[in-house]
Design a protein around this motif. Structure first.
Motif, mmCIF file in Angstrom:
data_model
loop_
_atom_site.group_PDB
_atom_site.id
_atom_site.type_symbol
_atom_site.label_atom_id
_atom_site.label_comp_id
_atom_site.label_asym_id
_atom_site.label_seq_id
_atom_site.Cartn_x
_atom_site.Cartn_y
_atom_site.Cartn_z
ATOM 1 N N ASN A 113 0.823 -1.221 0.000
ATOM 2 C CA ASN A 113 0.000 0.000 0.000
ATOM 3 C C ASN A 113 0.855 1.268 0.000
ATOM 4 O O ASN A 113 0.664 2.174 0.816
ATOM 5 N N GLU A 115 1.989 4.809 -1.015
ATOM 6 C CA GLU A 115 1.318 6.018 -1.500
ATOM 7 C C GLU A 115 2.333 7.156 -1.530
ATOM 8 O O GLU A 115 2.865 7.542 -0.492
ATOM 9 N N ARG A 146 -1.013 11.745 -6.636
ATOM 10 C CA ARG A 146 -0.965 10.566 -5.766
ATOM 11 C C ARG A 146 -0.633 9.345 -6.618
ATOM 12 O O ARG A 146 -1.381 8.977 -7.514
ATOM 13 N N ASN A 148 -0.031 5.429 -6.431
ATOM 14 C CA ASN A 148 -0.292 4.261 -5.595
ATOM 15 C C ASN A 148 0.378 3.022 -6.184
ATOM 16 O O ASN A 148 0.223 2.731 -7.375
ATOM 17 N N ARG A 186 5.683 13.401 0.141
ATOM 18 C CA ARG A 186 5.349 12.517 1.259
ATOM 19 C C ARG A 186 5.146 11.093 0.754
ATOM 20 O O ARG A 186 4.703 10.883 -0.369
ATOM 21 N N LYS A 188 3.857 7.049 2.157
ATOM 22 C CA LYS A 188 3.302 6.178 3.193
ATOM 23 C C LYS A 188 3.398 4.734 2.704
ATOM 24 O O LYS A 188 3.176 4.458 1.528
ATOM 25 N N PHE A 189 3.714 3.816 3.615
ATOM 26 C CA PHE A 189 3.788 2.403 3.243
ATOM 27 C C PHE A 189 3.848 1.541 4.495
ATOM 28 O O PHE A 189 4.063 2.048 5.604
ATOM 29 N N GLU A 190 3.681 0.246 4.295
ATOM 30 C CA GLU A 190 3.775 -0.728 5.379
ATOM 31 C C GLU A 190 4.661 -1.884 4.932
ATOM 32 O O GLU A 190 4.550 -2.349 3.796
#
Length: 202
Positions: A113, A115, A146, A148, A186, A188-190
């Motif tokens: 995920n 972003e 964005r 993804n 920016r 974001k990730f996991e």
């Protein structure tokens, strides 16, 4: 942490033995390679004596979701996903972006995920995108792109190109502040079972 257990069971979590708390490091004045955690704070349910003597986090979890532990690392951390952004303005009529994202973690790990948010001029319009993987879209409410990527494997590199039209009168000429000049990129990730600090829970 979120507890789904019934009753009042006592849980124990072990940490890898490379961890060394700040006060022990200062007391022994050692230079051995270790994970140096500063400003460690535990939830009130944790028995501190067990951690200091055995490196075990012993606790009876409260109901619902709670933060068991937080800490600060006083070391430089290399970005796990490195982003390069090249912007080219063409005669104040259009702007082109070339974004390169490269994963710096090992091949066996995967970021999920992902972003990536890239700021663009507030007066940009007519967006066009080309990506080597994932999907890209323009978010006019926040003036950003964005990008993804559902899964980003280790030691991989992907590209995204974006084209925007610009009005004949720029935002600067109209006296408007361009948020792109001050906003950072920016991301974001996991990454499952991965910690930047190197801490392992057993």
């Amino acid at each position: 942490m979120k507890s789904f257990l019934s009753g009042m069971p006592e849980l124990k979590l072990g940490l890898n033995d490379k961890i060394m708390m700040e006060r022990r490091r200062k007391k022994r004045n050692t230079r051995a390679k270790s994970i140096e955690m500063d400003d460690i704070r535990f939830h009130q349910c944790v028995r501190l004596q067990s951690f200091e003597s055995e490196r075990l986090i012993s606790f009876v979890p409260p109901d619902g979701e709670f933060e068991l532990m937080n800490y600060r690392l006083d070391t430089k951390v290399r970005p796990l996903i490195w982003i390069e952004c090249h912007r080219d303005i063409k005669s104040h009529s259009r702007v082109e972006y070339m974004i390169k994202a490269k994963s710096e973690f090992k091949k066996r790990s995967t970021a999920n995920n992902v972003e990536i948010l890239v700021p663009v001029p507030i007066d940009a319009d007519s967006p066009k995108f080309k990506v080597s993987t994932g999907t890209a879209e323009y978010l006019p409410d926040t003036n950003c792109i964005r990008w993804n990527i559902k899964q980003f494997n280790g030691q991989k590199e992907y590209l995204m190109r974006a084209h925007f039209g610009l009005p004949s009168i720029s935002a600067a000429d109209a006296g408007q502040e361009d948020s792109e000049e001050r906003a950072p990129i920016r991301i974001k990730f996991e990454i499952p079972y991965f910690t930047v600090s190197g801490i392992q829970v057993t």
